[in-house]
Write a protein that holds these residues in place. Sequence first.
Motif: not given
Length: 242
Positions: A87-101, A104-113
């Motif tokens: 996108s060329g714009a900042p992307v702020l994933a504020r909460d990888l434990t719940a919600g829209q983030d 948006r990235w379900p597998v990444f969120a699980q692995q990152a947490t």
Amino acid sequence: MRPRDEHEEPAGPADAIADGVRGAGAGEIPARLCGVAVELLPVTGASVSLHSDGMPVQLGASSAQAAYVTELQATLGDGPCQSAAQSGAPVLARDLTAGQDVQRWPVFAQQATAAGVRAVYSMPLGNDTVCVGTLDLYRDSPGDLDDRELRTARLMAEMMTVALMALPRVEDAGELGDDRWLHSLTTDHDQVYQATGMIMAQLGVATDEALARLRAHAFAHERTALDVARDVVAHRLRFDPT
């Protein structure tokens, strides 16, 4: 960073950045700036990557955790840094434990947490028309950046862009250390694409499918895409049609 005299005024972000890279060689600057980002912002890790055809090539990180989560995004082909690069714009994933983030990235969120990261802030590097990479900021608890912190993150990204544009090309590198560092970066990038070409030939598929198969194999075996690419290039791993 040099210690601050007790009578000095606290350094602003620009002064802290300049102080943090003072005396650094070209190849040290990305990792140094990652360290400065951790000192200036409410984050626990930072990394910087160049992006080429959707594949991040990591240049430096403040910690092993930050390096791992960046490689995880490269392996998955998904995550905030990929979205920021596209996108060329900042992307702020504020909460990888719940919600829209998470949605948006379900597998990444699980692995990152699982790796201890709960929030990611990815800042594009480049200008209004071209994104050459990302500065990725990691945090061990959910949360947002306030306006002042976001301005500092943008300043860090601008300084990182300037630093990357100033890095010498391999043929122009004057110091052996710089030449080795840049050669290593080029080698890592080339191995992924050489492996992708070999998988294309082995499976009779297009580039996107070959890269997807490489990434899927890496994820399934809990390895990085770069590690798998090295095995393919060295003929230790072959992809056979199923």
